[in-house]
Design a protein around this motif. Structure first.
Motif, PDB file in Angstrom:
ATOM      1  N   PRO A   1       0.814  -1.224   0.000  1.00 13.50           N
ATOM      2  CA  PRO A   1       0.000   0.000   0.000  1.00 13.50           C
ATOM      3  C   PRO A   1       0.840   1.264   0.000  1.00 13.50           C
ATOM      4  CG  PRO A   1      -0.546  -1.435   1.869  1.00 13.50           C
ATOM      5  CD  PRO A   1       0.671  -1.994   1.254  1.00 13.50           C
ATOM      6  N   GLY A   2       2.052   1.237   0.621  1.00 15.19           N
ATOM      7  CA  GLY A   2       2.866   2.458   0.652  1.00 15.19           C
ATOM      8  C   GLY A   2       4.081   2.255   1.521  1.00 15.19           C
ATOM      9  N   ALA A   3       4.973   3.278   1.545  1.00 18.68           N
ATOM     10  CA  ALA A   3       6.236   3.171   2.268  1.00 18.68           C
ATOM     11  C   ALA A   3       5.987   3.074   3.767  1.00 18.68           C
ATOM     12  CB  ALA A   3       7.112   4.366   1.960  1.00 18.68           C
ATOM     13  N   ALA A   4       6.939   2.395   4.462  1.00 18.99           N
ATOM     14  CA  ALA A   4       6.855   2.287   5.916  1.00 18.99           C
ATOM     15  C   ALA A   4       8.244   2.128   6.466  1.00 18.99           C
ATOM     16  CB  ALA A   4       5.994   1.099   6.304  1.00 18.99           C
ATOM     17  N   HIS A   5       8.458   2.443   7.764  1.00 19.86           N
ATOM     18  CA  HIS A   5       9.793   2.215   8.320  1.00 19.86           C
ATOM     19  C   HIS A   5       9.800   0.945   9.158  1.00 19.86           C
ATOM     20  CE1 HIS A   5       8.579   3.930  12.222  1.00 19.86           C
ATOM     21  NE2 HIS A   5       8.017   4.930  11.523  1.00 19.86           N
ATOM     22  N   GLY A   6      11.037   0.529   9.551  1.00 17.04           N
ATOM     23  CA  GLY A   6      11.247  -0.780  10.173  1.00 17.04           C
ATOM     24  C   GLY A   6      10.328  -1.049  11.361  1.00 17.04           C
TER      25      GLY A   6
ATOM     26  N   TRP B   1      14.114  -5.476  -4.707  1.00 21.63           N
ATOM     27  CA  TRP B   1      12.650  -5.530  -4.617  1.00 21.63           C
ATOM     28  C   TRP B   1      12.093  -4.381  -3.804  1.00 21.63           C
ATOM     29  CZ3 TRP B   1      13.255 -11.419  -3.467  1.00 21.63           C
ATOM     30  CH2 TRP B   1      13.435 -12.088  -4.685  1.00 21.63           C
ATOM     31  N   ILE B   2      12.914  -3.893  -2.873  1.00 21.63           N
ATOM     32  CA  ILE B   2      12.489  -2.707  -2.138  1.00 21.63           C
ATOM     33  C   ILE B   2      13.607  -1.680  -2.202  1.00 21.63           C
ATOM     34  CG2 ILE B   2      10.927  -3.931  -0.552  1.00 21.63           C
ATOM     35  CD1 ILE B   2      13.097  -3.899   1.544  1.00 21.63           C
ATOM     36  N   ALA B   3      13.221  -0.428  -1.987  1.00 23.93           N
ATOM     37  CA  ALA B   3      14.231   0.626  -1.932  1.00 23.93           C
ATOM     38  C   ALA B   3      14.010   1.404  -0.645  1.00 23.93           C
ATOM     39  CB  ALA B   3      14.085   1.546  -3.132  1.00 23.93           C
ATOM     40  N   SER B   4      15.085   2.081  -0.170  1.00 21.33           N
ATOM     41  CA  SER B   4      14.936   2.754   1.123  1.00 21.33           C
ATOM     42  C   SER B   4      15.373   4.204   1.025  1.00 21.33           C
ATOM     43  CB  SER B   4      15.752   2.028   2.190  1.00 21.33           C
ATOM     44  OG  SER B   4      17.123   2.133   1.873  1.00 21.33           O
ATOM     45  N   PHE B   5      14.885   4.992   1.959  1.00 22.24           N
ATOM     46  CA  PHE B   5      15.291   6.399   2.037  1.00 22.24           C
ATOM     47  C   PHE B   5      15.067   6.874   3.465  1.00 22.24           C
ATOM     48  CE2 PHE B   5      10.916   5.994   0.726  1.00 22.24           C
ATOM     49  CZ  PHE B   5      10.229   6.890   1.526  1.00 22.24           C
ATOM     50  N   TRP B   6      15.823   7.866   3.836  1.00 20.48           N
ATOM     51  CA  TRP B   6      15.613   8.412   5.185  1.00 20.48           C
ATOM     52  C   TRP B   6      14.476   9.429   5.148  1.00 20.48           C
ATOM     53  CZ3 TRP B   6      17.527   6.690   9.664  1.00 20.48           C
ATOM     54  CH2 TRP B   6      18.657   5.846   9.609  1.00 20.48           C
ATOM     55  N   GLY B   7      13.582   9.272   6.100  1.00 18.98           N
ATOM     56  CA  GLY B   7      12.474  10.230   6.150  1.00 18.98           C
ATOM     57  C   GLY B   7      12.156  10.583   7.607  1.00 18.98           C
ATOM     58  N   THR B   8      11.103  11.312   7.779  1.00 15.15           N
ATOM     59  CA  THR B   8      10.710  11.698   9.142  1.00 15.15           C
ATOM     60  C   THR B   8       9.423  10.953   9.501  1.00 15.15           C
ATOM     61  OG1 THR B   8      11.535  13.860   8.526  1.00 15.15           O
ATOM     62  CG2 THR B   8      10.427  13.693  10.649  1.00 15.15           C
ATOM     63  N   SER B   9       9.432  10.352  10.686  1.00 13.53           N
ATOM     64  CA  SER B   9       8.278   9.530  11.076  1.00 13.53           C
ATOM     65  C   SER B   9       7.154  10.420  11.600  1.00 13.53           C
ATOM     66  CB  SER B   9       8.687   8.520  12.135  1.00 13.53           C
ATOM     67  OG  SER B   9       8.985   9.193  13.342  1.00 13.53           O
ATOM     68  N   GLU B  10       5.965   9.783  11.877  1.00 10.22           N
ATOM     69  CA  GLU B  10       4.766  10.497  12.296  1.00 10.22           C
ATOM     70  C   GLU B  10       5.026  11.345  13.550  1.00 10.22           C
ATOM     71  OE1 GLU B  10       4.820   6.127  13.171  1.00 10.22           O
ATOM     72  OE2 GLU B  10       5.080   7.402  11.441  1.00 10.22           O
ATOM     73  N   ASN B  11       5.893  10.786  14.481  1.00  9.76           N
ATOM     74  CA  ASN B  11       6.175  11.605  15.671  1.00  9.76           C
ATOM     75  C   ASN B  11       7.523  12.332  15.571  1.00  9.76           C
ATOM     76  OD1 ASN B  11       7.519   9.247  15.837  1.00  9.76           O
ATOM     77  ND2 ASN B  11       6.350   8.466  17.588  1.00  9.76           N
ATOM     78  N   ASN B  12       7.832  12.724  14.318  1.00  9.37           N
ATOM     79  CA  ASN B  12       8.966  13.630  14.098  1.00  9.37           C
ATOM     80  C   ASN B  12      10.339  13.055  14.422  1.00  9.37           C
ATOM     81  OD1 ASN B  12       9.117  15.944  12.780  1.00  9.37           O
ATOM     82  ND2 ASN B  12       8.541  17.286  14.509  1.00  9.37           N
ATOM     83  N   ARG B  13      10.521  11.793  14.109  1.00  8.86           N
ATOM     84  CA  ARG B  13      11.842  11.191  14.293  1.00  8.86           C
ATOM     85  C   ARG B  13      12.399  10.798  12.939  1.00  8.86           C
ATOM     86  NH1 ARG B  13      12.618  10.051  19.535  1.00  8.86           N
ATOM     87  NH2 ARG B  13      10.730  10.008  20.787  1.00  8.86           N
ATOM     88  N   LYS B  14      13.750  10.803  12.868  1.00  7.11           N
ATOM     89  CA  LYS B  14      14.404  10.304  11.638  1.00  7.11           C
ATOM     90  C   LYS B  14      14.190   8.796  11.580  1.00  7.11           C
ATOM     91  CE  LYS B  14      17.494  12.268   9.361  1.00  7.11           C
ATOM     92  NZ  LYS B  14      17.384  12.778   7.976  1.00  7.11           N
ATOM     93  N   ALA B  15      13.788   8.304  10.423  1.00  3.59           N
ATOM     94  CA  ALA B  15      13.623   6.849  10.289  1.00  3.59           C
ATOM     95  C   ALA B  15      13.875   6.443   8.840  1.00  3.59           C
ATOM     96  CB  ALA B  15      12.210   6.437  10.703  1.00  3.59           C
ATOM     97  N   ARG B  16      14.315   5.214   8.669  1.00  2.13           N
ATOM     98  CA  ARG B  16      14.580   4.735   7.328  1.00  2.13           C
ATOM     99  C   ARG B  16      13.298   4.116   6.790  1.00  2.13           C
ATOM    100  NH1 ARG B  16      19.551   4.130   5.147  1.00  2.13           N
ATOM    101  NH2 ARG B  16      19.522   3.166   3.096  1.00  2.13           N
ATOM    102  N   TYR B  17      12.811   4.677   5.684  1.00  2.82           N
ATOM    103  CA  TYR B  17      11.565   4.180   5.091  1.00  2.82           C
ATOM    104  C   TYR B  17      11.876   3.227   3.960  1.00  2.82           C
ATOM    105  CZ  TYR B  17       8.457   7.238   7.623  1.00  2.82           C
ATOM    106  OH  TYR B  17       7.737   7.832   8.603  1.00  2.82           O
ATOM    107  N   TYR B  18      10.981   2.257   3.782  1.00  3.47           N
ATOM    108  CA  TYR B  18      11.119   1.311   2.673  1.00  3.47           C
ATOM    109  C   TYR B  18       9.903   1.417   1.795  1.00  3.47           C
ATOM    110  CZ  TYR B  18      14.923  -0.698   5.301  1.00  3.47           C
ATOM    111  OH  TYR B  18      16.101  -0.870   5.953  1.00  3.47           O
ATOM    112  N   ARG B  19      10.149   1.244   0.472  1.00  4.15           N
ATOM    113  CA  ARG B  19       9.001   1.209  -0.435  1.00  4.15           C
ATOM    114  C   ARG B  19       9.232   0.115  -1.462  1.00  4.15           C
ATOM    115  NH1 ARG B  19      10.675   3.100  -5.098  1.00  4.15           N
ATOM    116  NH2 ARG B  19      12.448   4.531  -5.117  1.00  4.15           N
ATOM    117  N   LEU B  20       8.131  -0.325  -2.052  1.00  2.00           N
ATOM    118  CA  LEU B  20       8.215  -1.397  -3.048  1.00  2.00           C
ATOM    119  C   LEU B  20       8.728  -0.827  -4.366  1.00  2.00           C
ATOM    120  CD1 LEU B  20       7.388  -4.208  -2.291  1.00  2.00           C
ATOM    121  CD2 LEU B  20       5.196  -3.858  -3.467  1.00  2.00           C
ATOM    122  N   THR B  21       9.624  -1.540  -5.038  1.00  2.32           N
ATOM    123  CA  THR B  21      10.055  -1.139  -6.377  1.00  2.32           C
ATOM    124  C   THR B  21       9.170  -1.861  -7.381  1.00  2.32           C
ATOM    125  OG1 THR B  21      11.606  -2.942  -6.593  1.00  2.32           O
ATOM    126  CG2 THR B  21      12.456  -0.924  -5.615  1.00  2.32           C
TER     127      THR B  21
END
Lengths: 114, 884
Positions: free
Chosen positions: A25-30, A64-84
């Protein structure tokens, strides 16, 4: 070193498929993924959340997946994964294979009900 | 793919560490939000996650390449341990570098002389055409001369096997005019030479078929070296013209720097084309070497078969005139065959081939001894590190892993040693050539580190690594951790086995160094024999030389008279005691032979044409009959003086004086009768080493007119000084005469270069081997004494005499020595077979040499073991026992 065809045991293969399914459905972190798997598999597949990370690394390495650093819902740095795109294709192939296997097993175990 | 992962493994590890930290933060924050106290929240988060280190390690292992990572680790660890004991590392690296360097240097020489292909296009297609079994000494023979010019022309026109053929010959000619004349190395080539070899000009053009014409030739090509040194690298367009052999030639091109012709070890200055003399080409001068490039698909065998088919016709058409029917028949039955010529031809090759292989074996053995020393050092280190290894084994290191780690250390040593050795080898090689070559002589050898040399050096390194590293490593890693831990540091219970391995190494060292010492002594004594050998004639105080006056306009009937005048002028020089002319100087290689018949006996004898004072000048007594004098003229009876071997061979017990000797008809020389008027004792002929052949001497006046002569001058002044004086005086009065003079004794000794090479190098390596063996023995005996400290302490405490302790230790050394000497002697006898042909006045199984070598080793062993033995006897029993 050449790439050996990895003998994925059932559990690992299932974990991979589950991760891909969760990301569909969409990107998510670990952290999110770990809880999602825990919820879905009733802790069968993921006893410790740490063991999720090697699986993520493997999937990313396969492309199969790719990752990027993003900001989580409670404003923390987190590594997000998304489907390629290739991950999405792999997921559908795996799903249909999985369904075939399940159907076959069901036929053996409960032939009368069919 | 995996390489990319491998190279980015550290980056990924960092990423994952940050990611894991992010998870833990999020989880802790969530836990706090769920109402946990912060400390408990963090702990719970960690519990939930599992072991972060383990996860990271798992991911790291997915990225890395296992064997590479661990090898790298091993190498780094090896480097650290070596840095901890710099003394050991330095000894190991230096001895390996020297060992491998010496080996590589000798191999480089061998490679340059023997193995390397010519620097031309596709050298493997080249073949040389020769008479099977040689020409049996027919006619005149030049160096590298296998065939005659008429034979070459027929081969060129008729052969089918080669896409192109060429012929060449090499000799020394004169350049310049008058007293400015000097030697140059001439390469005479047929028109196809450069084209078939595929040599491209460096400047201008090279010689082709259009340059072959009537004599004298007008175009020449200079070698790069000659162009640089003698012609000043001048531009060719300005036209460089030189007098070569009195005729003007123009330099039309320069050959590339790496091209030296096809004779390895030689170089040429100018290449001139073949030319057609006014008279027909001589059929009895074997002066050219004929080569060709095989047609595609042709093999040497097929080419040989084709040449064999052509042979009868070719030889039938070129029979040299004026020989007896038997020789003619032999000539017509000669067969041609093709021989591989990718490495060119070489005079140096025949001379040094055997010596170089032998030297390679010797340096190999020295390396072996050095390796044995290192192995002993490694063994000692391994036992000192026994505890460390035991701990590693107990902690679960696999033996394979441990073995790899220990091998990495020796591999590191071998690698560094090999690198330094290769760097050293060039210098060693040059040093070696420089030290053995006589002054002023050069050998044109291209000493380069090519793939063959690198391969050889690495093979030597790998082999030595296996020898000195593998055994100790195997031994160390196979120890049982429990016993090693218990015994650690005490050394009492260490297995006896490890010991005997060290003993074995020392025994091997002693036997190998005995072999090398025997070889060294044999070669040194052989060289000494040659240097002190009496050739039966005067050597010191003699100047040998050559006079040539073909440039002057004297008519041939004046030549004999002119030679006498020149000789008188030389005799009149202050300091000169005596002087004589000769057709060829003795002991320096030149030879002149004819078939002879005395009564019913036929055979060959050497001929030398000398002036009356020759025997006095050379200090050779005439033991029977008379010497030559001025009454022996062209018009008088032909006379000869013979040596005792000649008398024994042809006359037996008969009185030689007055007998007739018949010189057989041969080419320019018709049958001639000589009356024997004198006998001289046997002297060496053209070589110090050879057996004396039947020799005859004839008056120079009875040889046909020739505008040149050889000279022998006896003086009481230093040869160099008197030579310079004579040269100056003659140049002032006769600028047209070429005068060459040199120190006879020095020239004779320069002929002994192969022997000197062997004596110097085998002597050096023999001493080196003995020293290495001494170090080895010293190490092992010291080790043994250290191990038996307690025992010796107890013995001393119980009242053993110090002398007894010394004797006990020395006995051990003596036992090792005895076993080593016995096996070494057996090995020397085996190895001696290879050296027999290189020895002079000695047999390889020389008992005196063997005993001397054994005694030398015994002395060395005594010194090496006495020091630790004395140290043992000085042991204070109280100290030794308190340690317990």
């Amino acid at each position: 070193m050449g790439k050996k065809p990895e003998q994925t045991d059932i559990l690992q293969g299932t974990l991979d498929m589950l991760i891909l399914q969760i990301l569909a459905p969409g990107a998510a972190h670990g952290h999110t993924i770990a809880y999602a798997i825990e919820r879905l598999s009733e802790e069968v597949l993921l006893v410790e959340h740490g063991s999720l990370y090697p699986a993520l690394h493997r999937l990313e390495d396969r492309g199969w997946i790719a990752s990027f650093w993003g900001t989580s819902e409670n404003n923390r740095k987190a590594r997000y994964y998304r489907l390629t795109p290739s991950g999405r294709k792999h997921l559908s192939v795996e799903m249909s294979r999985w369904e075939r296997v399940v159907r076959a097993i069901n036929q053996v175990l409960r032939p009368a009900e069919e | 793919m995996s390489w990319r992962r491998f190279l980015k493994r550290r980056w990924w590890d960092d990423e994952r560490a940050r990611e894991i930290a992010a998870y833990l933060e999020t989880e802790t924050a969530d836990n706090i939000a769920r109402g946990m106290p912060p400390a408990e929240a963090a702990a719970a988060a960690r519990r939930k996650f599992g072991n972060p280190g383990l996860v990271r390690e798992k991911i790291y292992r997915m990225n890395t390449i296992g064997w590479l990572e661990s090898t790298w680790q091993d190498l780094r660890y090896g480097m650290r341990t070596l840095r901890l004991s710099p003394g050991f590392a330095a000894v190991a690296i230096v001895s390996l570098a020297l060992g491998i360097g010496a080996n590589t240097a000798i191999f480089q020489l061998l490679d340059a002389v023997r193995l390397r292909s010519l620097p031309v296009q596709n050298p493997q297609e080249l073949a040389e055409m020769k008479i099977v079994g040689g020409n049996q000494g027919m006619g005149l023979n030049q160096q590298y001369g296998e065939l005659t010019r008429p034979l070459w022309e027929l081969i060129r026109d008729k052969q089918q096997a080669f896409s192109g053929t060429f012929a060449w010959s090499a000799n020394q000619r004169y350049i310049g005019r008058g007293s400015q004349m000097r030697h140059f190395n001439q390469l005479l080539v047929s028109g196809g030479f450069f084209r078939v070899l595929g040599v491209q000009p460096f400047r201008g053009r090279l010689l082709g078929p259009q340059d072959e014409g009537a004599c004298p030739a007008s175009a020449a090509v200079a070698s790069y070296a000659y162009w640089q040194s003698e012609l000043g690298g001048r531009d060719l367009s300005s036209g460089i013209k030189l007098f070569a052999d009195n005729s003007l030639v123009e330099i039309v091109g320069i050959t590339p720097p790496e091209f030296f012709g096809v004779a390895v070890g030689d170089s040429f200055d100018l290449a001139l084309p073949f030319c057609q003399p006014k008279d027909a080409l001589r059929r009895d001068i074997f002066e050219v070497s004929v080569m060709g490039r095989l047609k595609p698909g042709w093999t040497i065998e097929r080419a040989s078969a084709a040449m064999a088919v052509l042979s009868p016709g070719i030889f039938e058409a070129t029979v040299p005139p004026g020989r007896d029917p038997r020789t003619d028949l032999m000539y017509k039955h000669f067969r041609l065959a093709a021989y591989p010529a990718s490495t060119g031809v070489s005079g140096a090759r025949e001379t040094y081939d055997k010596s170089l292989w032998l030297l390679l074996a010797i340096t190999g053995l020295v390396l072996l001894i050095a390796c044995a020393n290192l192995a002993n050092l490694m063994l000692a280190r391994a036992s000192a590190r026994g505890r460390e290894i035991a701990v590693r084994l107990a902690l679960g290191a696999s033996r394979g892993r441990l073995l790899r780690q220990l091998l990495a250390e020796s591999g590191l040593l071998a690698g560094i040693g090999c690198g330094l050795g290769i760097a050293l080898s060039q210098t060693l090689c040059r040093l070696l050539l420089w030290s053995v070559l006589p002054e002023g002589q050069t050998v044109e050898l291209r000493i380069v580190t090519d793939w063959r040399v690198l391969l050889y050096a690495s093979a030597a390194a790998v082999l030595s690594c296996v020898i000195f590293g593998a055994l100790p490593a195997l031994r160390a890693s196979s120890s049982s951790p429990a016993t090693a831990m218990k015994a650690g540091g005490r050394g009492m219970t260490a297995s006896l086995e490890r010991f005997s391995l060290q003993r074995l190494m020392v025994v091997a060292q002693i036997s190998v160094s005995l072999v090398l010492l025997v070889a060294a002594l044999l070669f040194v004594r052989s060289f000494r024999n040659l240097m002190t050998f009496d050739p039966g004639m005067r050597e010191s105080g003699i100047v040998t030389g050559f006079l040539g006056f073909w440039q002057s306009n004297l008519p041939p009937q004046r030549w004999l008279e002119f030679k006498r005048e020149l000789l008188d002028e030389i005799r009149a020089t202050p300091g000169v005691l005596n002087a004589a002319t000769t057709s060829n100087a003795p002991l320096l290689g030149s030879s002149w032979e004819h078939g002879v018949r005395v009564g019913a006996l036929e055979g060959n004898a050497k001929f030398t044409w000398v002036s009356p004072g020759y025997f006095d000048t050379m200090g050779i007594p005439v033991v029977r009959g008379r010497s030559f004098n001025d009454n022996d003229t062209p018009a008088s009876t032909r006379v000869a003086i013979v040596n005792q071997t000649f008398v024994r061979r042809f006359l037996g017990a008969a009185d030689p004086i007055g007998q007739t000797l018949r010189g057989m008809q041969e080419g320019d020389y018709p049958t001639t009768l000589y009356e024997i008027v004198g006998v001289i004792p046997d002297t060496q002929y053209n070589d110090l080493r050879g057996k004396t052949p039947p020799m005859t001497f004839e008056p120079a006046s009875q040889l046909g007119p020739a505008p040149w002569t050889g000279l022998m001058i006896h003086s009481n002044a230093p040869p160099a000084a008197i030579g310079a004086t004579i040269k100056r005086r003659l140049a002032a009065r006769h600028p047209d005469v070429i005068v060459e003079l040199s120190d006879f004794q020095k020239d004779v000794r320069d002929e002994l270069m192969p022997e000197r090479l062997m004596a110097m190098l085998s002597g050096f390596f023999g001493v080196l081997a003995a020293l290495l063996a001494m170090v080895g023995l010293y190490g092992v005996i010291s080790f043994l004494v250290a191990r038996r400290r307690n025992e010796i302490g107890i013995r001393l405490a119980l009242g053993a005499e110090r002398g007894q302790v010394v004797a006990m230790v020395m006995r051990e050394a003596a036992r090792l020595l005895a076993i080593g000497v016995v096996t070494g002697a057996a090995l020397s006898l085996l190895a001696g077979r290879g050296a027999g042909s290189l020895l002079f006045g000695l047999r390889p199984y020389d008992p005196l040499t063997l005993v001397t070598a054994a005694l030398l080793l015994a002395l060395i062993a005594a010194v090496a073991s006495f020091l630790p033995a004395r140290r043992a006897s000085k042991l204070d029993p109280m100290v030794a026992l308190r340690d317990e």
